[in-house]
Enzyme design. Sequence first.
Site, PDB file in Angstrom:
ATOM      1  N   SER A  61       0.853  -1.187   0.000  1.00 57.25           N
ATOM      2  CA  SER A  61       0.000   0.000   0.000  1.00 57.25           C
ATOM      3  C   SER A  61       0.898   1.249   0.000  1.00 57.25           C
ATOM      4  O   SER A  61       1.712   1.397  -0.909  1.00 57.25           O
ATOM      5  CB  SER A  61      -0.948  -0.040   1.202  1.00 57.25           C
ATOM      6  OG  SER A  61      -2.001   0.868   1.044  1.00 57.25           O
ATOM      7  N   HIS A  88      -7.573  -5.560  -1.365  1.00 49.34           N
ATOM      8  CA  HIS A  88      -6.413  -4.885  -0.776  1.00 49.34           C
ATOM      9  C   HIS A  88      -5.951  -5.593   0.498  1.00 49.34           C
ATOM     10  O   HIS A  88      -4.823  -5.401   0.947  1.00 49.34           O
ATOM     11  CB  HIS A  88      -6.801  -3.429  -0.464  1.00 49.34           C
ATOM     12  CG  HIS A  88      -5.667  -2.500  -0.220  1.00 49.34           C
ATOM     13  ND1 HIS A  88      -4.775  -2.115  -1.204  1.00 49.34           N
ATOM     14  CD2 HIS A  88      -5.261  -1.844   0.902  1.00 49.34           C
ATOM     15  CE1 HIS A  88      -3.888  -1.278  -0.707  1.00 49.34           C
ATOM     16  NE2 HIS A  88      -4.150  -1.098   0.577  1.00 49.34           N
TER      17      HIS A  88
END
Length: 643
Positions: A505, A617
């Site tokens: 991320s 994610h």
Amino acid sequence: MTEKRAVQAGDVYRIRQVMDPQVAPDGGRIAFVVKQADQDTNEYVSNVYVVESDGEIRQFTSGGKDSTPRWSPDGRRLAFLSGRKEKAQIYLMSTDGGEGVAVTDLPYGAGPPVWSPDSTALVFAALTSTLGDDEKQEDGKAPPRVYTRSSYKLDTEGYLWNRRRHLYRLDVSSRSVEQLTHGDFHDGDPAWSPDGKHIAFDSNRAPNWDVSPESAIYVIPRDGGEPRCLLSGGSFSHPAFSPDGSRIACTGNDDPNNSSRPDRLFSVDRAGNDSRDELGDWDGSLGDDIASDIIPGGRPELDWQEDGIYFLGTERGRSNIYRAADGVVSGVTTGEHDISAFSRALDGTVAYTRGDATHPAELYRLRDGQTEQLSHENDAWLDEVAIVEPQCLSFTGANGEESEGWVLPPRGSESGRHPLIVYIHGGPWTTHGVSFFLEYQLLAGAGYGVFYPNIHGSSSYGRAYHTAIERDWGNLDYEDVLAGTEAVAAQSWVDGNRIGIAGGSYGGYMVNWTVTHTDRFRAAITERCLSDMVSFFGTSDLGWWWGQIWGSYPEDDVQKLWDMSPIKYVKDVRTPLLVIHSEQDHRCPLEQAEQMFNALRRLGKEAKMIVFPDESHELSRSGTPSHRVERLGFIEEWFRERL
């Protein structure tokens, strides 16, 4: 004595996650959830367990997908969520035991149940369609999806289309369910007033709510009606009433122009006046901010009692329970650990889940000033594996400021020199700390040292440190990465020529930025990354939000965003790069990884890309168990071949 083995990727299936502790109103019993990956079904099994007053633990539900237990205030029932059907629904069962009974049957499932003070009703949030049945046309095919709002998708949930989250009330005796709020916006986090006559919640009801980070605190009557706004002009959520019902606490940010600032704890009176910051000079972070692939991060968990507002907070990578009273914050617990959730009974008994850098979370109880560990779900596994004790390290980073990180020496570090891997956390508003991290332990067991620093931008080190990289990524944070790396490289066991870097991320962004600006690292892995800030605005589920953080939107100053984009400097990469991404990542969409990988291949650089189908994610933390195991295998293989 048999020597303990190293941690392996397959240990994903061995760890039992202890979470969501809920102490009964009288403090006698504690319900909690145990979740574990199942290798045969390639799914997670979760059930509710109960600690009896004598300390005996028994399994309370057996649905296999049960979570979120909540005691009724009268102690007669336990409400919980279960995914036994396609979508999670609310179930009720007697606290004496028996079978759970489904009391909701909503098309998109139900959210966590919240009991009314008189135990006669539950309020919860759930998605509802604004257009009726939106799944299929008459011919059975999916219809075209017409979007008028930017909030049409959300990571882990997928495409929301025309669905909005609203509040519902369930009458326990009749089992009837009534929708309380309506409209083209989202409502959430309901909380009952002590007299049971009103419900507070958070919502953004502005015309442009879908492209605004603001949210406000509202109150409605128990039976529904026109919501009344009590606190606006910022980003506020998680309301909680004071014991006498005169005030409402919430978490949030009172600066609507910069929602990346650390949240504070506020309260406001029932008339919507006299807003107060309840934290005084306390400068930690609300909630459990510590990064982990085993212990889930915790919400602020506001609980307003007669002696103050109890909440979870994180300071310098350590998470504890705190109490705010009259603008003064004091610690209810202290120590080098990660408390991820808690609840408090009327008699003052506190149940909480606590782990640390060498132990996954277990259930604890604080009663009459004494702390007792109640569960031992991971003892058998810990008896098998060799866990490395991390060392806290301070180093001088950007601006000459002291920064902090942790070092896991590799097994065998007492002799010879070994490779080192530097890990950058996501966020950037999270923190590394004293939490168990399976991935780091696996690499340490395989002979790699692991360094995980808290660079500028990390939370839990105060507002100034948290906001230091606003509108300026790749500067102070990058200096910290290099400075911290050299500080660890000076240790006797480190082979300075075999240093790798990895992150996901925002950590993936930092990996991309680092390898485009230095060849200090011999191998790198970027996961769920960000590489092009310009295209990110139009593809991320929260793309509209990032203009505040980066100081510009593409139509305003595309050059500023391009200058902060690693892809601009990709021709300078000399480090082999493994790109790992999830196909259904809506937070950092797949195109971010594709841009990085395809540019490297076109330029003749050494690169490989691995894409996991049907993952979001959250792959490394809650993805399909087999994919999590495979991912760890790819990581270990990449570094083994190049370091």
